[in-house]
Design a protein around this motif. Structure first.
Motif, PDB file in Angstrom:
ATOM      1  N   ILE A 144      14.624 -14.041   9.442  1.00 31.24           N
ATOM      2  CA  ILE A 144      13.359 -13.889  10.147  1.00 31.24           C
ATOM      3  C   ILE A 144      12.222 -14.040   9.152  1.00 31.24           C
ATOM      4  O   ILE A 144      12.143 -13.315   8.148  1.00 31.24           O
ATOM      5  CB  ILE A 144      13.262 -12.535  10.861  1.00 31.24           C
ATOM      6  CG1 ILE A 144      14.204 -12.513  12.075  1.00 31.24           C
ATOM      7  CG2 ILE A 144      11.828 -12.260  11.314  1.00 31.24           C
ATOM      8  CD1 ILE A 144      14.122 -11.255  12.909  1.00 31.24           C
ATOM      9  N   VAL A 145      11.349 -15.003   9.429  1.00 32.36           N
ATOM     10  CA  VAL A 145      10.142 -15.229   8.639  1.00 32.36           C
ATOM     11  C   VAL A 145       8.968 -14.700   9.444  1.00 32.36           C
ATOM     12  O   VAL A 145       8.771 -15.097  10.594  1.00 32.36           O
ATOM     13  CB  VAL A 145       9.953 -16.731   8.338  1.00 32.36           C
ATOM     14  CG1 VAL A 145       8.613 -16.979   7.649  1.00 32.36           C
ATOM     15  CG2 VAL A 145      11.099 -17.252   7.485  1.00 32.36           C
ATOM     16  N   HIS A 146       8.212 -13.805   8.845  1.00 28.87           N
ATOM     17  CA  HIS A 146       7.071 -13.207   9.549  1.00 28.87           C
ATOM     18  C   HIS A 146       5.776 -13.566   8.842  1.00 28.87           C
ATOM     19  O   HIS A 146       5.641 -13.371   7.633  1.00 28.87           O
ATOM     20  CB  HIS A 146       7.213 -11.685   9.597  1.00 28.87           C
ATOM     21  CG  HIS A 146       5.993 -10.988  10.129  1.00 28.87           C
ATOM     22  ND1 HIS A 146       5.519 -11.187  11.406  1.00 28.87           N
ATOM     23  CD2 HIS A 146       5.142 -10.109   9.555  1.00 28.87           C
ATOM     24  CE1 HIS A 146       4.438 -10.447  11.600  1.00 28.87           C
ATOM     25  NE2 HIS A 146       4.173  -9.794  10.482  1.00 28.87           N
ATOM     26  N   TYR A 147       4.834 -14.100   9.602  1.00 32.41           N
ATOM     27  CA  TYR A 147       3.495 -14.351   9.083  1.00 32.41           C
ATOM     28  C   TYR A 147       2.669 -13.066   9.195  1.00 32.41           C
ATOM     29  O   TYR A 147       2.530 -12.512  10.291  1.00 32.41           O
ATOM     30  CB  TYR A 147       2.802 -15.453   9.881  1.00 32.41           C
ATOM     31  CG  TYR A 147       3.411 -16.829   9.754  1.00 32.41           C
ATOM     32  CD1 TYR A 147       4.293 -17.157   8.731  1.00 32.41           C
ATOM     33  CD2 TYR A 147       3.087 -17.825  10.670  1.00 32.41           C
ATOM     34  CE1 TYR A 147       4.830 -18.423   8.626  1.00 32.41           C
ATOM     35  CE2 TYR A 147       3.618 -19.102  10.572  1.00 32.41           C
ATOM     36  CZ  TYR A 147       4.495 -19.399   9.546  1.00 32.41           C
ATOM     37  OH  TYR A 147       5.016 -20.657   9.448  1.00 32.41           O
ATOM     38  N   LEU A 148       2.124 -12.608   8.085  1.00 26.95           N
ATOM     39  CA  LEU A 148       1.307 -11.397   8.052  1.00 26.95           C
ATOM     40  C   LEU A 148      -0.129 -11.778   7.757  1.00 26.95           C
ATOM     41  O   LEU A 148      -0.452 -12.235   6.656  1.00 26.95           O
ATOM     42  CB  LEU A 148       1.836 -10.437   6.981  1.00 26.95           C
ATOM     43  CG  LEU A 148       1.034  -9.149   6.770  1.00 26.95           C
ATOM     44  CD1 LEU A 148       1.031  -8.294   8.030  1.00 26.95           C
ATOM     45  CD2 LEU A 148       1.595  -8.368   5.575  1.00 26.95           C
ATOM     46  N   SER A 149      -0.996 -11.617   8.752  1.00 24.38           N
ATOM     47  CA  SER A 149      -2.409 -11.923   8.561  1.00 24.38           C
ATOM     48  C   SER A 149      -2.966 -11.028   7.459  1.00 24.38           C
ATOM     49  O   SER A 149      -2.747  -9.817   7.458  1.00 24.38           O
ATOM     50  CB  SER A 149      -3.162 -11.708   9.871  1.00 24.38           C
ATOM     51  OG  SER A 149      -4.489 -12.174   9.774  1.00 24.38           O
ATOM     52  N   CYS A 150      -3.691 -11.634   6.518  1.00 17.13           N
ATOM     53  CA  CYS A 150      -4.054 -10.922   5.295  1.00 17.13           C
ATOM     54  C   CYS A 150      -5.419 -11.383   4.796  1.00 17.13           C
ATOM     55  O   CYS A 150      -5.726 -12.577   4.801  1.00 17.13           O
ATOM     56  CB  CYS A 150      -2.985 -11.175   4.224  1.00 17.13           C
ATOM     57  SG  CYS A 150      -3.340 -10.477   2.609  1.00 17.13           S
ATOM     58  N   ALA A 151      -6.215 -10.428   4.366  1.00 19.73           N
ATOM     59  CA  ALA A 151      -7.503 -10.736   3.744  1.00 19.73           C
ATOM     60  C   ALA A 151      -7.688  -9.824   2.547  1.00 19.73           C
ATOM     61  O   ALA A 151      -7.323  -8.648   2.577  1.00 19.73           O
ATOM     62  CB  ALA A 151      -8.652 -10.542   4.738  1.00 19.73           C
ATOM     63  N   THR A 152      -8.228 -10.372   1.472  1.00 22.05           N
ATOM     64  CA  THR A 152      -8.514  -9.585   0.285  1.00 22.05           C
ATOM     65  C   THR A 152      -9.880  -9.997  -0.255  1.00 22.05           C
ATOM     66  O   THR A 152     -10.419 -11.033   0.134  1.00 22.05           O
ATOM     67  CB  THR A 152      -7.409  -9.767  -0.779  1.00 22.05           C
ATOM     68  OG1 THR A 152      -7.593  -8.802  -1.829  1.00 22.05           O
ATOM     69  CG2 THR A 152      -7.413 -11.178  -1.348  1.00 22.05           C
ATOM     70  N   GLY A 153     -10.422  -9.167  -1.127  1.00 25.02           N
ATOM     71  CA  GLY A 153     -11.749  -9.455  -1.659  1.00 25.02           C
ATOM     72  C   GLY A 153     -12.796  -8.559  -1.043  1.00 25.02           C
ATOM     73  O   GLY A 153     -12.514  -7.738  -0.152  1.00 25.02           O
ATOM     74  N   PRO A 154     -14.051  -8.682  -1.491  1.00 23.85           N
ATOM     75  CA  PRO A 154     -15.102  -7.747  -1.069  1.00 23.85           C
ATOM     76  C   PRO A 154     -15.409  -7.753   0.418  1.00 23.85           C
ATOM     77  O   PRO A 154     -15.845  -6.736   0.962  1.00 23.85           O
ATOM     78  CB  PRO A 154     -16.322  -8.195  -1.891  1.00 23.85           C
ATOM     79  CG  PRO A 154     -16.015  -9.591  -2.336  1.00 23.85           C
ATOM     80  CD  PRO A 154     -14.540  -9.650  -2.496  1.00 23.85           C
TER      81      PRO A 154
END
Length: 301
Positions: free
Chosen positions: A216-226
């Motif tokens: 199972i491959v899961h896409y995890l929505s992700c944001a980093t930075g200010p």
């Protein structure tokens, strides 16, 4: 350790792919995933370029929409890339967004039937079989690849898998029956992963494939930075989720690593970090995943 990847989103201009793929390769990221979303970029063309520009990076397409694609051609292209880059290329097939398929003049009455027929035929062709089939949509008359991938697929051999994109119960059971792995999109929360695993296992049992490994491959929505929190809120809103409580994670490497562990505990074998559509630094994002998040996954929680 959970395998970690990142997505090169097709909202990024294709000429940017070279620098992003090389950054991922040099930083030690496990995988880079690409999309064939209408009407952005070709999945096969971008995968071939990313593989050629890198040395060790594994590249997956999640997904190729099957209504747009001839079965024999998909198998030919997949086999060619697997022979050129052994163990580094995985393909995913999905029934596509029906509105887009309609725009392209490719919409079918039964997307699930088409996906089943293509999965079964493509996997058989990649095994080196000669295939004759008269299905509702897939019709092949004694077709066999002259250059199938070398050797048979071994359990756990990432590059040989054929994945299916699935979300609803019928598609998830079908993936268990007819695919080697499943791609779950970023709209899937941890409880959705557990539910998907149960439905996939039902399909595997029905097809007598309970002993096979199913990744199972899961896409995890992700944001980093200010501005990470604001960008993730906007992404959730675009996808129709609660902007404050929808799926995804925003924050530093420790926060993202904790979210990766959570979805892995829910049943994901591979977690692929999906940047927001407006990610300002795609090269920096893949370096962040490889150099800051990945080392934390090797340590006890």
């Amino acid at each position: 350790m959970t395998s970690l990847g990142a997505i090169f989103r097709p909202q990024v201009a294709p000429e940017r792919l070279r620098s992003v793929a090389r950054a991922a390769d040099e930083a030690g990221l496990d995988q880079l995933w690409l999309w064939e979303d209408c009407f952005f970029e070709s999945g096969i063309a971008t995968a071939a370029a990313a593989l050629a520009w890198t040395e060790r990076l594994r590249v997956g397409i999640g997904l190729l929409p099957v209504p747009l694609r001839n079965t024999a051609l998909t198998a030919m292209e997949t086999a060619t890339l697997r022979r050129l880059f052994p163990g580094r290329f995985a393909v995913g097939l999905g029934h596509g967004v029906q509105e887009w398929m309609g725009q392209a003049g490719a919409r079918v009455d039964s997307p699930v039937t088409l996906l089943r027929e293509q999965l079964e035929a493509v996997r058989a062709l990649l095994r080196g079989e000669r295939v004759t089939v008269e299905g509702r949509y897939v019709r092949l008359d004694g077709v066999a690849l002259d250059w199938p991938p070398a050797g048979d697929r071994k359990d756990g051999e990432w590059g040989a898998a054929v994945f299916a994109g699935a979300r609803g119960p019928r598609s998830l059971r079908l993936s268990g029956e007819a695919a080697d792995g499943t791609v779950l999109d970023a709209n899937t929360a941890p409880e959705g992963i557990r539910r998907a695993r149960r439905l996939i296992d039902e399909g595997r049992a029905a097809a007598g494939r309970g002993a096979d490994r199913h990744e199972i491959v899961h896409y995890l929505s992700c944001a980093t930075g200010p501005d990470a929190a604001d960008r993730l809120r906007a992404e959730r809103t675009r996808e129709g989720h609660d902007p404050d409580a929808g799926p995804g994670v925003a924050g530093d490497a420790a926060t993202v690593a904790a979210a990766v562990r959570e979805v892995a505990a829910a049943g994901a074998d591979t977690v692929v970090l999906q940047p927001t559509a407006d990610e300002p630094d795609p090269e920096g994002f893949v370096r962040f995943a490889a150099e800051q998040v990945r080392p934390l996954l090797a340590r006890p929680a």
